[in-house]
Design a protein around this motif. Structure first.
Motif, PDB file in Angstrom:
ATOM      1  N   ALA A  12      12.025   0.913  37.420  1.00 18.24           N
ATOM      2  CA  ALA A  12      12.811   1.835  38.161  1.00 18.24           C
ATOM      3  C   ALA A  12      14.338   1.864  38.140  1.00 18.24           C
ATOM      4  O   ALA A  12      15.123   0.916  37.545  1.00 18.24           O
ATOM      5  N   PRO A  13      15.150   3.020  38.301  1.00 13.12           N
ATOM      6  CA  PRO A  13      16.687   3.115  38.148  1.00 13.12           C
ATOM      7  C   PRO A  13      17.291   2.114  39.076  1.00 13.12           C
ATOM      8  O   PRO A  13      18.201   1.655  38.442  1.00 13.12           O
ATOM      9  N   GLU A  14      16.744   1.747  40.230  1.00 13.27           N
ATOM     10  CA  GLU A  14      17.544   0.896  40.895  1.00 13.27           C
ATOM     11  C   GLU A  14      17.563  -0.548  40.233  1.00 13.27           C
ATOM     12  O   GLU A  14      18.297  -1.397  40.528  1.00 13.27           O
ATOM     13  N   GLN A  15      16.456  -0.608  39.688  1.00 11.82           N
ATOM     14  CA  GLN A  15      16.225  -2.199  38.950  1.00 11.82           C
ATOM     15  C   GLN A  15      17.453  -2.057  37.866  1.00 11.82           C
ATOM     16  O   GLN A  15      17.940  -3.259  37.539  1.00 11.82           O
ATOM     17  N   ILE A  16      17.532  -1.027  37.115  1.00 14.11           N
ATOM     18  CA  ILE A  16      18.439  -0.906  35.905  1.00 14.11           C
ATOM     19  C   ILE A  16      19.957  -0.932  36.515  1.00 14.11           C
ATOM     20  O   ILE A  16      20.758  -1.929  35.857  1.00 14.11           O
ATOM     21  N   SER A  17      20.236  -0.422  37.615  1.00 13.76           N
ATOM     22  CA  SER A  17      21.500  -0.782  38.395  1.00 13.76           C
ATOM     23  C   SER A  17      21.938  -1.876  38.970  1.00 13.76           C
ATOM     24  O   SER A  17      23.127  -2.144  39.412  1.00 13.76           O
ATOM     25  N   GLY A  18      20.861  -2.703  39.235  1.00 17.31           N
ATOM     26  CA  GLY A  18      21.211  -3.883  39.744  1.00 17.31           C
ATOM     27  C   GLY A  18      21.354  -3.790  41.385  1.00 17.31           C
ATOM     28  O   GLY A  18      21.952  -4.792  42.119  1.00 17.31           O
ATOM     29  N   ARG A  19      20.600  -2.707  41.831  1.00 13.61           N
ATOM     30  CA  ARG A  19      20.682  -2.480  43.281  1.00 13.61           C
ATOM     31  C   ARG A  19      19.596  -3.153  44.000  1.00 13.61           C
ATOM     32  O   ARG A  19      18.714  -3.575  43.422  1.00 13.61           O
ATOM     33  N   PRO A  20      19.565  -3.490  45.378  1.00  9.56           N
ATOM     34  CA  PRO A  20      18.434  -4.100  45.875  1.00  9.56           C
ATOM     35  C   PRO A  20      17.317  -3.198  45.871  1.00  9.56           C
ATOM     36  O   PRO A  20      17.327  -2.176  45.820  1.00  9.56           O
ATOM     37  N   VAL A  21      16.200  -4.031  45.808  1.00  6.71           N
ATOM     38  CA  VAL A  21      14.742  -3.117  45.684  1.00  6.71           C
ATOM     39  C   VAL A  21      14.062  -3.526  46.621  1.00  6.71           C
ATOM     40  O   VAL A  21      14.106  -4.779  47.219  1.00  6.71           O
ATOM     41  N   ASP A  22      12.979  -2.580  46.877  1.00 10.13           N
ATOM     42  CA  ASP A  22      11.877  -2.785  47.781  1.00 10.13           C
ATOM     43  C   ASP A  22      10.431  -2.141  47.356  1.00 10.13           C
ATOM     44  O   ASP A  22      10.545  -2.016  45.930  1.00 10.13           O
ATOM     45  N   GLY A  23       9.626  -1.911  48.083  1.00 13.32           N
ATOM     46  CA  GLY A  23       8.054  -1.733  47.360  1.00 13.32           C
ATOM     47  C   GLY A  23       8.293  -0.395  46.730  1.00 13.32           C
ATOM     48  O   GLY A  23       7.433  -0.069  45.895  1.00 13.32           O
ATOM     49  N   ARG A  24       9.299   0.480  47.000  1.00 14.41           N
ATOM     50  CA  ARG A  24       9.412   1.559  46.277  1.00 14.41           C
ATOM     51  C   ARG A  24       9.746   1.684  44.860  1.00 14.41           C
ATOM     52  O   ARG A  24       9.595   2.717  44.013  1.00 14.41           O
TER      53      ARG A  24
END
Length: 333
Positions: free
Chosen positions: A197-209
């Motif tokens: 997911a894009p947020e994993q790449i950018s290092g942002r916090p993640v949730d189930g989405r």
């Protein structure tokens, strides 16, 4: 005194017949960048298990080791028919291990490599089992973060209406949601690039989405034979996940209902806020779009295809040369 890491780093044949933490190794069944999985015999309970040995450098990191032990216990507490049960997790001779139920069958990666794209009914039937497992994990505060065909096991089902039973595995390598970034403290990326997911790449916090996004990538591959983004190098692939729009499913499977494009576009939205709130919500919308059936109390999903950058096609798109509708073993047509 340094730990002995030969349990992991030796040739696979070196471990056959050896005993590790009360398990006798029988044969290797899978290997990845972070772990090797063996079929083994639990000598205490006389049962066959899948024994995963993690890479030695992970055990040398105190933070990872403690987190792995804690989250394996959380995963073991989840009682769900589509999650591979975890029996035990620990450390031996400097190597982290996790013992799980041994599932006879194959993973979705092998199935797709052998059969090619699946019929929409088969793809959605598999996806809804995976979605149910993911949502159960999210309810326990776990985010999988590495949903991919290789982590989806496909075993024989019970009858023609349930031709396969699907298990999601590798929960022993999940990371606690919300507070963690896309990188572990030992500098390894969590996730597989085709499905990240894009947020994993950018290092942002993640949730189930983020699992919704990865599951959508997997669904795209089950229907077309390839993940939504294919690029010549890893950096280009990471860029595509963050900024490029995925191709419309109907451009590769023109026989699919056009609303399916909108469902995938929503599940693959760059911002988590624009995706479905749960994996089951995504797959339910996919099945409804494919069949034209709207669930009671829910309006059809409307996505402005121009806004998300998905091209609309004025007419049918010819099937690619050599493309043939696959036959999925045991499924009812």
């Amino acid at each position: 005194m340094p730990h002995d890491t030969s349990l992991y780093s030796g040739r696979p044949s070196d471990l056959i017949g050896k005993q590790i933490a009360g398990y006798r190794i029988e044969r290797e069944v899978g290997r990845g960048g972070m772990a090797v999985v063996y079929r083994a015999k639990d000598l205490r309970l006389d049962r066959t298990v899948a024994l995963k040995l993690l890479a030695p450098e992970l055990a040398r990191n105190d933070t990872f080791r403690k987190r792995f032990t804690h989250e394996s216990r959380v995963a073991a507490a989840i009682d769900h028919p589509h999650i591979v049960p975890v029996f035990e997790a620990g450390e031996t001779d400097g190597v982290l291990y996790i013992a799980m139920r041994y599932v006879a069958g194959r993973d979705l990666r092998h199935l797709l490599d052998r059969e090619g794209p699946l019929a929409i009914a088969d793809a959605t039937r598999i996806a809804i089992q995976v979605a149910s497992a993911l949502d159960a994990a999210h309810d326990h505060g776990l985010v999988h973060r590495d949903v991919k065909p290789g982590n989806i096991l496909v075993a024989a089902g019970t009858d023609s209406d349930h031709p396969e039973h699907v298990y999601l595995t590798d929960f022993g390598l999940t990371k606690k949601s919300l507070s963690l970034t896309g990188f572990t403290t030992v500098g390894q990326f969590v996730g597989t690039l085709d499905y990240v997911a894009p947020e994993q790449i950018s290092g942002r916090p993640v949730d189930g989405r983020c699992d919704v996004y990865s599951l959508a990538c997997v669904v795209h591959e089950t229907l077309t034979g390839r993940p939504p983004f294919q690029r010549d190098d890893d950096m280009a692939l990471l860029w595509a996940h963050q900024y490029d729009q995925p191709p419309a499913l109907t451009s590769q499977r023109p026989e699919l209902a056009e609303p399916v494009d909108g469902v995938l576009a929503k599940a693959l939205a760059k911002s988590p806020d624009d995706r479905y709130e749960s994996c089951l919500a995504f797959v339910t919308a996919l099945r409804a779009a494919a069949t034209g059936v709207v669930a009671a109390g829910h309006a059809p999903t409307q996505v402005d295809m121009r806004a998300v950058g998905v091209p609309r096609h004025p007419g049918p798109v010819p099937e690619p040369p050599g493309w043939a509708r696959p036959v999925f073993p045991g499924s009812a047509r």
